[in-house]
Design an enzyme around this catalytic site. Structure first.
Site, PDB file in Angstrom:
ATOM      1  N   ASN A 218      -2.129   0.840   6.783  1.00  0.00           N
ATOM      2  CA  ASN A 218      -1.160  -1.224   6.629  1.00  0.00           C
ATOM      3  C   ASN A 218      -0.996  -1.890   5.856  1.00  0.00           C
ATOM      4  O   ASN A 218      -0.904  -3.049   7.059  1.00  0.00           O
ATOM      5  CB  ASN A 218      -2.743  -1.212   7.743  1.00  0.00           C
ATOM      6  CG  ASN A 218      -3.347  -1.963   6.975  1.00  0.00           C
ATOM      7  OD1 ASN A 218      -3.086  -1.534   5.781  1.00  0.00           O
ATOM      8  ND2 ASN A 218      -5.340  -2.653   7.515  1.00  0.00           N
TER       9      ASN A 218
ATOM     10  N   GLU B  11      -9.485 -10.587  -7.393  1.00  0.00           N
ATOM     11  CA  GLU B  11      -9.217  -9.274  -7.335  1.00  0.00           C
ATOM     12  C   GLU B  11      -7.848  -9.771  -8.197  1.00  0.00           C
ATOM     13  O   GLU B  11      -7.276  -8.603  -9.073  1.00  0.00           O
ATOM     14  CB  GLU B  11      -8.537  -9.735  -5.901  1.00  0.00           C
ATOM     15  CG  GLU B  11      -9.588  -9.752  -4.402  1.00  0.00           C
ATOM     16  CD  GLU B  11      -9.175  -9.364  -3.405  1.00  0.00           C
ATOM     17  OE1 GLU B  11     -10.111  -8.689  -2.486  1.00  0.00           O
ATOM     18  OE2 GLU B  11      -7.940  -9.962  -3.190  1.00  0.00           O
TER      19      GLU B  11
ATOM     20  N   HIS C 127      -2.111  -5.346   1.967  1.00  0.00           N
ATOM     21  CA  HIS C 127      -3.187  -6.199   1.808  1.00  0.00           C
ATOM     22  C   HIS C 127      -3.546  -7.581   1.352  1.00  0.00           C
ATOM     23  O   HIS C 127      -2.329  -8.162   0.494  1.00  0.00           O
ATOM     24  CB  HIS C 127      -4.414  -5.421   0.341  1.00  0.00           C
ATOM     25  CG  HIS C 127      -5.921  -6.354  -0.120  1.00  0.00           C
ATOM     26  ND1 HIS C 127      -6.545  -6.437   1.154  1.00  0.00           N
ATOM     27  CD2 HIS C 127      -5.914  -7.450  -1.351  1.00  0.00           C
ATOM     28  CE1 HIS C 127      -7.349  -7.807   0.152  1.00  0.00           C
ATOM     29  NE2 HIS C 127      -6.705  -8.021  -0.632  1.00  0.00           N
TER      30      HIS C 127
ATOM     31  N   LYS D 108       0.919  -1.022  -0.486  1.00  0.00           N
ATOM     32  CA  LYS D 108      -0.186   0.227   0.171  1.00  0.00           C
ATOM     33  C   LYS D 108       0.478   1.073   0.252  1.00  0.00           C
ATOM     34  O   LYS D 108       2.416   1.014   0.077  1.00  0.00           O
ATOM     35  CB  LYS D 108      -1.415  -0.465   1.386  1.00  0.00           C
ATOM     36  CG  LYS D 108      -1.910  -0.832   1.053  1.00  0.00           C
ATOM     37  CD  LYS D 108      -3.187  -1.185   2.333  1.00  0.00           C
ATOM     38  CE  LYS D 108      -3.985  -2.452   2.207  1.00  0.00           C
ATOM     39  NZ  LYS D 108      -4.777  -2.437   3.492  1.00  0.00           N
TER      40      LYS D 108
ATOM     41  N   TYR E  70     -12.479  -2.126  -3.523  1.00  0.00           N
ATOM     42  CA  TYR E  70     -13.226  -2.287  -1.855  1.00  0.00           C
ATOM     43  C   TYR E  70     -14.347  -2.381  -2.127  1.00  0.00           C
ATOM     44  O   TYR E  70     -15.280  -1.175  -0.695  1.00  0.00           O
ATOM     45  CB  TYR E  70     -12.126  -1.351  -1.203  1.00  0.00           C
ATOM     46  CG  TYR E  70     -10.735  -0.979  -0.676  1.00  0.00           C
ATOM     47  CD1 TYR E  70     -10.584  -2.868   0.288  1.00  0.00           C
ATOM     48  CD2 TYR E  70      -9.670  -0.879  -0.623  1.00  0.00           C
ATOM     49  CE1 TYR E  70      -9.539  -3.024   0.735  1.00  0.00           C
ATOM     50  CE2 TYR E  70      -8.903  -0.913  -0.496  1.00  0.00           C
ATOM     51  CZ  TYR E  70      -8.550  -2.374   0.344  1.00  0.00           C
ATOM     52  OH  TYR E  70      -7.372  -2.609   0.807  1.00  0.00           O
TER      53      TYR E  70
END
Ligand code: DAT
Ligand code: MG
Length: 140
Positions: free
Chosen positions: A114, A128, A117, A11, A51
């Site tokens: 965080n 995905e 993913h 990320k 998302y």
């Protein structure tokens, strides 16, 4: 357990801190193979689609803002039980609750920022992966 593929994103908080290599080292140390990888800047549309399951959550706008705030590295990881194994390597969503030695415990900044993913099931992994990679970009 069968050879499996999962989808990973390094990320924006991690690319900003030059942690791509460190994350990849932790992935490879766990025995997962990086069989596809590219650095992209997600559009808002891509992030909203990716998302969509969280679209009603209060943090959705913040999540889309964050995921489009800088470059990300999208990846396909392959290995025995790759989906569950990568979730273990990542650690809990909230880094303060993640186990020692996990990517999120060692590197993540907060529950939002965080670092990584990883798909939550083989079925979502397939969806995905297909959002970001064509078959000939994945070399097992
Ligand atoms: P995970 O990424 O561990 O699969 P998730 O699917 O529940 O977690 O949520 C997707 C992302 O949304 C997560 O990585 C960070 C963000 N997020 C989840 N819960 C949040 C919260 N309470 N506040 C802010 N961001 C949150
Ligand atoms: Mg999730």
């Amino acid at each position: 357990m069968a050879l499996e593929r999962t989808f990973s994103i390094i990320k924006p908080d991690a690319t900003a801190r030059n942690l791509t290599g460190k994350v990849n080292a932790m992935i490879e140390a766990a025995g997962l193979r990086i069989v596809a990888q590219k650095r992209i800047r997600m559009t808002r549309g891509q992030a909203e689609t990716f998302y969509a399951v969280h679209s009603a959550r209060p943090f959705f706008g913040e999540l889309v803002d964050f995921m489009t705030s800088g470059p990300v590295v999208v990846q396909v990881l392959e290995g025995e039980g790759a989906v569950a194994k990568y979730r273990e390597v990542m650690g809990a969503t909230d880094p303060s609750k993640a186990d020692a030695g996990t990517i999120r415990k060692e590197l993540a900044l907060s529950i939002g920022e965080n670092t990584v993913h990883g798909s939550d099931a083989p079925e979502t992994a397939a969806i995905e992966i297909a959002q970001f990679f064509s078959g000939n970009e994945i070399v097992g």
